[in-house]
Scaffold this motif. Structure first.
Motif, PDB file in Angstrom:
ATOM      1  N   ALA A  91      77.158  19.249  84.401  1.00 16.90           N
ATOM      2  CA  ALA A  91      78.081  20.352  84.677  1.00 16.90           C
ATOM      3  C   ALA A  91      78.706  20.134  86.038  1.00 16.90           C
ATOM      4  CB  ALA A  91      77.332  21.671  84.637  1.00 16.90           C
ATOM      5  N   LEU A  92      79.771  20.856  86.312  1.00 16.52           N
ATOM      6  CA  LEU A  92      80.376  20.834  87.640  1.00 16.52           C
ATOM      7  C   LEU A  92      79.791  21.929  88.525  1.00 16.52           C
ATOM      8  CD1 LEU A  92      82.521  19.959  89.738  1.00 16.52           C
ATOM      9  CD2 LEU A  92      84.088  21.588  88.612  1.00 16.52           C
ATOM     10  N   ILE A 139      89.306  16.829  87.361  1.00 17.24           N
ATOM     11  CA  ILE A 139      88.508  16.749  86.132  1.00 17.24           C
ATOM     12  C   ILE A 139      89.339  17.255  84.958  1.00 17.24           C
ATOM     13  CG2 ILE A 139      86.458  17.622  84.934  1.00 17.24           C
ATOM     14  CD1 ILE A 139      85.124  17.822  87.692  1.00 17.24           C
ATOM     15  N   THR A 140      89.576  16.376  83.990  1.00 18.47           N
ATOM     16  CA  THR A 140      90.345  16.734  82.801  1.00 18.47           C
ATOM     17  C   THR A 140      89.561  16.384  81.535  1.00 18.47           C
ATOM     18  OG1 THR A 140      91.446  14.582  82.593  1.00 18.47           O
ATOM     19  CG2 THR A 140      92.490  16.229  84.041  1.00 18.47           C
ATOM     20  N   TYR A 141      89.930  17.026  80.464  1.00 15.64           N
ATOM     21  CA  TYR A 141      89.321  16.748  79.154  1.00 15.64           C
ATOM     22  C   TYR A 141      89.435  15.257  78.822  1.00 15.64           C
ATOM     23  CZ  TYR A 141      89.231  16.700  73.979  1.00 15.64           C
ATOM     24  OH  TYR A 141      88.981  16.422  72.665  1.00 15.64           O
ATOM     25  N   ASP A 142      90.633  14.690  78.953  1.00 18.89           N
ATOM     26  CA  ASP A 142      90.846  13.284  78.588  1.00 18.89           C
ATOM     27  C   ASP A 142      90.006  12.350  79.439  1.00 18.89           C
ATOM     28  OD1 ASP A 142      92.643  13.953  76.608  1.00 18.89           O
ATOM     29  OD2 ASP A 142      94.423  13.633  77.873  1.00 18.89           O
ATOM     30  N   LEU A 143      89.862  12.659  80.729  1.00 19.02           N
ATOM     31  CA  LEU A 143      89.106  11.783  81.611  1.00 19.02           C
ATOM     32  C   LEU A 143      87.617  11.846  81.307  1.00 19.02           C
ATOM     33  CD1 LEU A 143      89.722   9.785  83.854  1.00 19.02           C
ATOM     34  CD2 LEU A 143      89.426  11.633  85.520  1.00 19.02           C
ATOM     35  N   VAL A 144      87.097  13.018  80.986  1.00 15.19           N
ATOM     36  CA  VAL A 144      85.687  13.129  80.608  1.00 15.19           C
ATOM     37  C   VAL A 144      85.419  12.301  79.350  1.00 15.19           C
ATOM     38  CG1 VAL A 144      83.852  14.694  79.850  1.00 15.19           C
ATOM     39  CG2 VAL A 144      85.408  15.405  81.683  1.00 15.19           C
ATOM     40  N   ARG A 159      84.853  28.090  85.107  1.00 12.30           N
ATOM     41  CA  ARG A 159      85.094  27.914  83.679  1.00 12.30           C
ATOM     42  C   ARG A 159      85.295  26.454  83.269  1.00 12.30           C
ATOM     43  NH1 ARG A 159      85.475  32.299  80.893  1.00 12.30           N
ATOM     44  NH2 ARG A 159      86.567  31.214  79.193  1.00 12.30           N
ATOM     45  N   HIS A 160      85.060  25.517  84.172  1.00 17.34           N
ATOM     46  CA  HIS A 160      85.216  24.113  83.806  1.00 17.34           C
ATOM     47  C   HIS A 160      84.317  23.728  82.638  1.00 17.34           C
ATOM     48  CE1 HIS A 160      87.711  23.334  87.298  1.00 17.34           C
ATOM     49  NE2 HIS A 160      87.853  22.083  86.899  1.00 17.34           N
ATOM     50  N   GLU A 161      83.095  24.234  82.656  1.00 20.28           N
ATOM     51  CA  GLU A 161      82.160  23.900  81.574  1.00 20.28           C
ATOM     52  C   GLU A 161      82.686  24.389  80.232  1.00 20.28           C
ATOM     53  OE1 GLU A 161      80.280  23.441  85.317  1.00 20.28           O
ATOM     54  OE2 GLU A 161      81.307  25.201  84.500  1.00 20.28           O
ATOM     55  N   ILE A 162      83.193  25.598  80.189  1.00 20.41           N
ATOM     56  CA  ILE A 162      83.655  26.211  78.935  1.00 20.41           C
ATOM     57  C   ILE A 162      84.960  25.594  78.455  1.00 20.41           C
ATOM     58  CG2 ILE A 162      84.479  28.369  77.901  1.00 20.41           C
ATOM     59  CD1 ILE A 162      82.550  29.834  79.829  1.00 20.41           C
ATOM     60  N   ILE A 175      84.613  20.653  79.935  1.00 20.33           N
ATOM     61  CA  ILE A 175      83.504  19.725  79.734  1.00 20.33           C
ATOM     62  C   ILE A 175      82.881  19.884  78.353  1.00 20.33           C
ATOM     63  CG2 ILE A 175      81.321  18.872  80.653  1.00 20.33           C
ATOM     64  CD1 ILE A 175      82.185  19.992  83.394  1.00 20.33           C
ATOM     65  N   GLU A 176      82.594  21.126  77.916  1.00 25.70           N
ATOM     66  CA  GLU A 176      82.003  21.329  76.583  1.00 25.70           C
ATOM     67  C   GLU A 176      82.905  20.786  75.475  1.00 25.70           C
ATOM     68  OE1 GLU A 176      80.914  25.393  76.047  1.00 25.70           O
ATOM     69  OE2 GLU A 176      79.406  25.370  77.638  1.00 25.70           O
TER      70      GLU A 176
END
Length: 334
Positions: A205-206, A175-180, A218-221, A224-225
């Protein structure tokens, strides 16, 4: 020249219920009224499919006479025919030959969209498919730089995934910023193609409780956010991340037109509970729209004529709607 979309139909794994579903759909006169149908297989497969379904319809090898057209897939049929109700190398090779021919027809501009009947991944891997799933294999066959992502479609909801067919142990690292951001943009485009001008997208969320402020991850912070904020900056009505144990309750009640999930089962469990007999898988991201019912080959139903046509019918209807746009931009982020 016909103005109807041209839809290629493949029969799926010959061991399963796919041939019956295809024959039942094509036997309905409404199907040919809304689309120009191209059947990909061979005459024996088509004859057997009609026998499985207990239906008959006229067909042709001549394009454009109003009847469904049969195009040979170029595959090798075993001398004794295909085993039924079991995964086999021969069945996988045959299903792949039909899919390859359908994808070639799309590259030639001969069809606008493709609907494939259920496949069996064990058969595909026995037949030599090295990719994790057929979506990745489509990328290889098309070889045009487009990348596939799986979307699941219900009449009132579409889900897309950031990650798909991979181990749960791999999900967090993939899961990466660019992919989201990429998958959120794609989901918006597909929703708009369905006629929703300003689609509302909820983002999963994950971690449990959406990470609970970093306590559970911390994936959400960190990923993902910020990605949701970027989607909003680009004009996408995306909100979240929301805990996955409640987001689909909100979606069911009409809060979202689409949901972006982080991994396969996070969305698939909800989609199949909400509408198993209407669920459709759409291969988004490719240069051609490819649809299939979200259920499997159902070996236990072969020969009983009891398989539910609902999901296949929805897949056909979605392919017609998307094919009518004749706009490849519907399927991938540019």
């Amino acid at each position: 020249m016909t103005t109807k979309p041209r839809i290629a139909l493949t029969f799926g794994d010959p061991a399963g219920i796919g041939p019956e579903l295809v024959a039942r759909q094509v036997a309905d006169p409404e199907s040919s009224r809304h689309a120009e149908i191209v059947l990909v297989g061979d005459e024996t497969e088509l004859t057997d499919a009609m026998a499985d379904a207990g239906v008959e319809f006229d067909w042709s090898r001549d394009h454009g006479d109003g009847r469904p057209t049969l195009v040979d897939n170029g595959g090798e049929r075993p001398a004794g025919g295909f085993a039924r109700r079991e995964a086999t190398e021969a069945g996988g090779r045959w299903a792949m030959a039909s899919l390859r021919r359908a994808l070639e027809l799309s590259k030639e501009g001969a069809v606008d969209t493709i609907v494939f009947a259920p496949l069996n991944k064990s058969s595909l891997h026995l037949a030599g498919m090295t990719e994790n799933d057929e979506m990745s294999w489509f990328e290889t066959v098309l070889d045009d730089g487009t990348r596939a992502t799986e979307l699941n479609v219900l009449p009132d909801l579409i889900t897309a995934r950031v990650t798909s067919h991979c181990s749960i142990a791999e999900v967090a690292d993939l899961i990466t910023y660019d992919l989201v951001v990429e998958r959120g943009l794609l989901l918006q485009q597909v929703l708009r193609a369905r006629g929703i001008e300003h689609p509302r997208i909820g983002v999963c969320a994950l971690n449990p409780h959406a990470g609970e402020g970093g306590r559970f991850g911390r994936h959400e912070i960190e990923i993902i956010e910020p990605a949701v904020a970027e989607l909003a900056r680009r004009g996408v009505a995306a909100t979240g991340p929301y805990p996955s144990d409640t987001i689909f309750l909100r979606a069911r009640d009409g809060a979202f037109d689409g949901v972006l999930t982080m991994y396969h089962d996070q969305g698939q469990i909800a989609v199949k509970l909400l509408g198993f007999d209407r669920g459709v898988t759409l291969a988004g991201g490719l240069s051609v729209g490819v649809c299939t019912p979200a259920h499997g080959t159902a070996f236990d139903l072969v020969g009983t004529r009891s398989a539910n046509l609902g999901a296949y019918q929805h897949a056909f209807e979605l392919a017609v709607a998307i094919g009518a746009t004749r706009d490849p931009a519907v399927f991938h982020v540019t």
